[in-house]
Write a protein that holds these residues in place. Sequence first.
Motif: not given
Lengths: 438, 438
Positions: B312-333
């Motif tokens: 789902r996140l990939s689909a949102i990012i793709r729709r908003e930016t056209g990118s097939d890739l997304v970096f997710v940062t700052r995972y919980h310790t």
Amino acid sequence: MFYTPPKIHSPLSLSDLTARIGETVSVCGMIHKIRRMAGFAFVVLRTEIGDLQCVYGEQAAFPLSVLAEEQAVRVTAVVKEDARSRLGFELLLCEVEILSRPTEPSPVVINNKEIAASAESLYDLRPVTLRNAKERAIFTIQAEICRASRDFFERMGFTEIHSPKLVSGSAEGGANVFRLDYFGKEAFLAQSPQFYKQMMVAVFGRVYEIAPVFRAEKHDTARHINEYTSIDAEIGFAESCSALMQTEAALLVHIFKAVCERCSAALALWNAKVPEIGEIPTVTFDEAKEMLRKKFGRADEDDDFSPEEEKRLSAIIRRETGSDLVFVTRYHTAKRPFYALDCPEDPHLTESFDLIFRGLEVTTGGMRICDYAAQIAKMEARGMDVAPFAPYLQAHKYGLPPHGGFGIGLERLTARLLGLDNVRRATLFPRDIHRLTP
Amino acid sequence: MFYTPPKIHSPLSLSDLTARIGETVSVCGMIHKIRRMAGFAFVVLRTEIGDLQCVYGEQAAFPLSVLAEEQAVRVTAVVKEDARSRLGFELLLCEVEILSRPTEPSPVVINNKEIAASAESLYDLRPVTLRNAKERAIFTIQAEICRASRDFFERMGFTEIHSPKLVSGSAEGGANVFRLDYFGKEAFLAQSPQFYKQMMVAVFGRVYEIAPVFRAEKHDTARHINEYTSIDAEIGFAESCSALMQTEAALLVHIFKAVCERCSAALALWNAKVPEIGEIPTVTFDEAKEMLRKKFGRADEDDDFSPEEEKRLSAIIRRETGSDLVFVTRYHTAKRPFYALDCPEDPHLTESFDLIFRGLEVTTGGMRICDYAAQIAKMEARGMDVAPFAPYLQAHKYGLPPHGGFGIGLERLTARLLGLDNVRRATLFPRDIHRLTP
């Protein structure tokens, strides 16, 4: 929400530093050594392109006392031409940013030419002892051996494969395998990618893999480790054992040439002489045994060489031909695995070879059986249960080209090239019957 | 006694064949397909440079009936220019030497565009099903991903290392490790080269390894296999998580460019679209969860994404930016390992990232703790017993530069690049909780 990550830094490069003589540069590294002189100091910085000599003098805007060995630092420095320096320049320190600090000094001195410590300490303390320039040099050369090998394989039409290390049967059929529980089933660690590289010649023609192999041998010698890196090649449509040996010889020429050209500083630290390969002498196993018998009045009676015999044979060949390498061919069928192709004129001998390099076997290779019926017949004649091998034998059943190949022990090759007395020295983190750490 | 082995054969090369139009050549290969036409036949030869189209016609000095699919043959043929052929030529068969024969025809048809078989048959029959052109193409591309990765790492000043796969402790501290008896001691199969690549940044600055890792996870999904190949990098003196992500982005650009340039035929078989990377969008873990909550009214409450959420996140990012890739940062310790560096402004978050590619996590990375006291403190706060980690923590104690790195799952990357629905498809010989063969 979205942002552009910063541009990637170019890596540090010697040619870049050389091109910037007189300019101010910023360089990161570990402080390898501080040598205090009268009124100034030499500070050796350990970086990803090797050691860089820095000078602490009057241009420095910080007291020398803030520096300590094994700190990680970013220095600002002027590149100054210096003909006495190995690299043609040194760095005049201006500013320093200390990025991290050790808690304790290293328990052994790592910034002299050699580390004065027992072999066991050398391995126990690998995270620090590898920082020594001479120890590091071993693995710079080892990385180059791999790079050059892959370069050769790619030029020669090989495809890289990744075969599984968890297998359901023992590839060599021997007892020396590590066993583990795999979700309630028994699994083994692969002793070699043998079966997989054979299957793959029907797919890609020529394949190679550089990967770990596992041997549960209880030998506690300078020649044995229980996990090592194998450079494996398998060649579809190979015509003969000679063609395999010639391929290996060409690979070694390519490796040795690359190491000489690209690792001269590392070789110099070990005073290593890389062999020049013209022709590699070739002798059959029985001839070799006869040579040993003539020379020493006796030869061990079994179907293999003792370590002492490998050394003796190497010495004879070196004396007679000047070569550091010798191919031994036609090993006895009884001593070779079930997939080895027998000699058409004598089924007690195989179309196989070993390569002995400065007294140590570094390669085993040979032609394999490609015909399904012939393979089944040989297995049955040995009293083997064929059923567990059915997945592997699909390759033969559904058509497999004539083929053969070889495997080179990376650590053994590195050790013999540098004259190391123990294969562990050429292993980053050796594993033997006593050692599982670090 | 001594003889000169024959000269090594040049490998088959397309440019060489193209240069010899009108000439007679000798080519080895497996007969992949025979198509009988009126008065002639097409014979497709599978070779190490791909499929070559041969024509059996009146110039042939042998009856067509001697040929069968999956025979290994050496043919003598005339190279004939042919504009209709993909390669610009075809081979007019003159003579044939049959080098080996299958015992039985393949149990599935392998020379059509696709193999009509269940997924399980595809894996059970790997030694034959991999001969299919489309299946082969996956691994041609995978080999190129590795070649391009190493090329990138070498240009960027990384040194290749070989870390042990047999270890005394569990790198990730988790339960999902394979255990085995190692000469009376307990050993584990390494889940990653994490500790070793960290130790090595103090030696070489930047290191990489492409090698098998082992996870005893009981997941039975399209995303999991229990042995996979990890492309691992660790970067000494990395300044921030952004610098790591930028390095990975540059690596992926290098890989994708190489695959496009060198594997166009293989890509075409899969109709694969290689992503063009300009910027890779970056979003924090908490932001991503918020986006999912807004869009779908809910988000799973734990500290990770469910597979569905990654899609789902990939689909949102793709729709908003056209990118097939997304970096997710700052995972919980709480969800990251003990060696992860916490964010200085919020210790509940880490300087870490994942890369999600077309709905699937293909990378985990981040900055690591380099300070000894800070590392001990974090381990103790987690209630960990520090003692077993002493060999690893030597690196910190005796000085370790700031550093971070990442690991890319080779099979996952390959699968997402080609749009394969299961990571097993991108694994030569997959290992899962049910499968240990072939």
